[in-house]
Enzyme design. Structure first.
Site, mmCIF file in Angstrom:
data_model
loop_
_atom_site.group_PDB
_atom_site.id
_atom_site.type_symbol
_atom_site.label_atom_id
_atom_site.label_comp_id
_atom_site.label_asym_id
_atom_site.label_seq_id
_atom_site.Cartn_x
_atom_site.Cartn_y
_atom_site.Cartn_z
ATOM 1 N N ARG A 184 17.859 -5.218 13.489
ATOM 2 C CA ARG A 184 16.627 -5.856 13.942
ATOM 3 C C ARG A 184 15.664 -5.960 12.770
ATOM 4 O O ARG A 184 15.578 -5.054 11.947
ATOM 5 C CB ARG A 184 15.988 -5.031 15.052
ATOM 6 N N HIS B 197 1.959 4.238 17.625
ATOM 7 C CA HIS B 197 3.135 3.484 18.067
ATOM 8 C C HIS B 197 4.291 3.811 17.130
ATOM 9 O O HIS B 197 4.093 4.251 15.996
ATOM 10 C CB HIS B 197 2.872 1.974 18.108
ATOM 11 N N ASN C 98 10.170 -5.537 7.921
ATOM 12 C CA ASN C 98 10.899 -4.293 8.185
ATOM 13 C C ASN C 98 12.295 -4.657 8.667
ATOM 14 O O ASN C 98 12.439 -5.356 9.676
ATOM 15 C CB ASN C 98 10.199 -3.457 9.254
ATOM 16 N N ASP D 145 -1.613 1.955 12.193
ATOM 17 C CA ASP D 145 -1.815 1.178 10.970
ATOM 18 C C ASP D 145 -3.188 1.525 10.397
ATOM 19 O O ASP D 145 -4.187 1.476 11.129
ATOM 20 C CB ASP D 145 -1.728 -0.314 11.262
ATOM 21 N N TYR E 201 0.833 -1.204 0.000
ATOM 22 C CA TYR E 201 0.000 0.000 0.000
ATOM 23 C C TYR E 201 0.864 1.248 0.000
ATOM 24 O O TYR E 201 2.027 1.226 0.401
ATOM 25 C CB TYR E 201 -0.960 0.006 1.191
#
Length: 352
Positions: free
Chosen positions: A245, A234, A161, A174, A107
């Site tokens: 990470r 968040h 990610n 989101d 998206y």
């Protein structure tokens, strides 16, 4: 930027007295606590909101170290394929110290559209991103179904990610009109944290104290729903990414989620020929965690200097100076402006 080698160091230097400013979740600000009663009221409100956030969070440790290592090897394979340009155009989204890989569904972010802002996000047309890899189903999704975290057939969107040290993602929710709840994420490579309710600002870069700081361990599963997913932002702060990470985010798109049409795209990203050129250049860039963020921070410093210029200087600007700094996460730098669409504006780009 002299003296700073990491966004985390710049954050720390920019906010040495942040305890003197306190922000409520509804956006009102109060400078300096005037009494013990004020402090008590502030703490009560923060604690109450933190409890609401926690009510929408579930965490579990499901993946063993051996399973993590196997999945991490697969993530490395995804990165290698992307660097070779083997994925479809919209599968890969690169930003300083953070790359995203969309599978199943992709998206647009609001800034990629002519009409920008929350609620303007759109799914790409079917087939614009690659399918979810088999290993994601076999090693991750099936395990979550077995443990009752999600129902079978729930996931149709998987995003990886990949963060380098000092990387971040700004405060956001989101898109509710795009994704069903819950939002499921699984962390790999290292421990980190997810922060809720931060004010994440640039010019200069700084992040306020979170309403809730949630540790996320390697191999842990985090599930967001209710208040935690819908009613508070968040983010990932730069200071919470101390090592590489990666997180795999698993979601289900809404049946009525809006999709892009060609008229909704920003002109700077419409041309297929231009996108092909960008893809080829992008795939050969080498990751440099010590340097990738430097143009971003330098542009913030330049913006402060530009703001100090007199109005007379601004009026006589011939258009040849650099444009105002834009958030690096908004879009690929070379796609922000093209000579075809903005012949009178020029941006000096740095190459690594």
């Amino acid at each position: 930027m002299a003296g700073f080698t990491d966004l985390r160091e710049k954050l720390k230097s920019m906010t040495p007295h942040r305890d003197k400013v306190f922000e409520y979740s509804n956006g009102e600000k109060r400078k300096y606590r005037e009494s013990d009663d004020d402090e008590s009221e502030y703490e009560e409100r923060r604690d109450a909101e933190a409890r609401r956030v926690k009510s929408g969070i579930k965490q579990a440790s499901i993946f063993t170290l051996e399973e993590c290592a196997r999945i991490e090897a697969k993530i490395d394979e995804v990165v290698a394929k992307a660097d070779k340009g083997l994925y479809r155009e919209h599968t890969v989204d690169r930003a300083p110290l953070r790359n995203k890989y969309f599978f199943g569904e992709g998206y647009t972010y609001g800034a990629q559209l002519e009409k920008r802002g929350p609620g303007q996000e759109r799914l790409y047309s079917k087939g614009e991103v690659d399918d979810i890899p088999d290993w994601v189903h076999e090693l991750v999704i099936d395990r979550l179904v077995t443990h009752g975290v999600i129902p079978e057939g729930f996931v149709n969107s998987a995003v990886i990610n990949d963060y380098q040290p000092g990387g971040c993602i700004v405060s956001h929710v989101d898109p509710i009109h795009i994704f069903e709840r819950p939002i499921v994420s699984v962390s790999f490579f290292s421990d980190s944290a997810l922060c809720f309710g931060c004010k994440f600002l640039f010019k200069p870069i700084r992040v306020s104290e979170p309403v809730l700081h949630l540790p996320v361990r390697r191999g842990s599963v985090t599930v967001l729903s209710g208040y935690a997913a819908d009613d508070i932002t968040h983010c990932i702060r730069p200071q919470d990414i101390k090592e590489r990470r990666a997180v795999i985010i698993l979601r289900k798109t809404r049946a009525d989620a809006p999709r892009l049409d060609s008229n909704s795209l920003s002109p700077s990203i419409v041309s297929p020929k231009r996108r092909h050129i960008l893809k080829a250049k992008r795939s050969h860039r080498k990751a440099d965690p010590d340097a990738a963020h430097r143009p971003r921070v330098l542009e913030m410093d330049k913006e402060l200097q530009r703001r100090s210029l007199s109005s007379r200087q601004r009026r006589h600007d011939d258009g040849s100076s650099e444009n105002s700094w834009r958030r690096a996460d908004d879009r690929e730098p070379a796609a922000r402006y093209t000579h075809d669409h903005a012949p009178t504006r020029r941006v000096k780009m740095r190459r690594h």
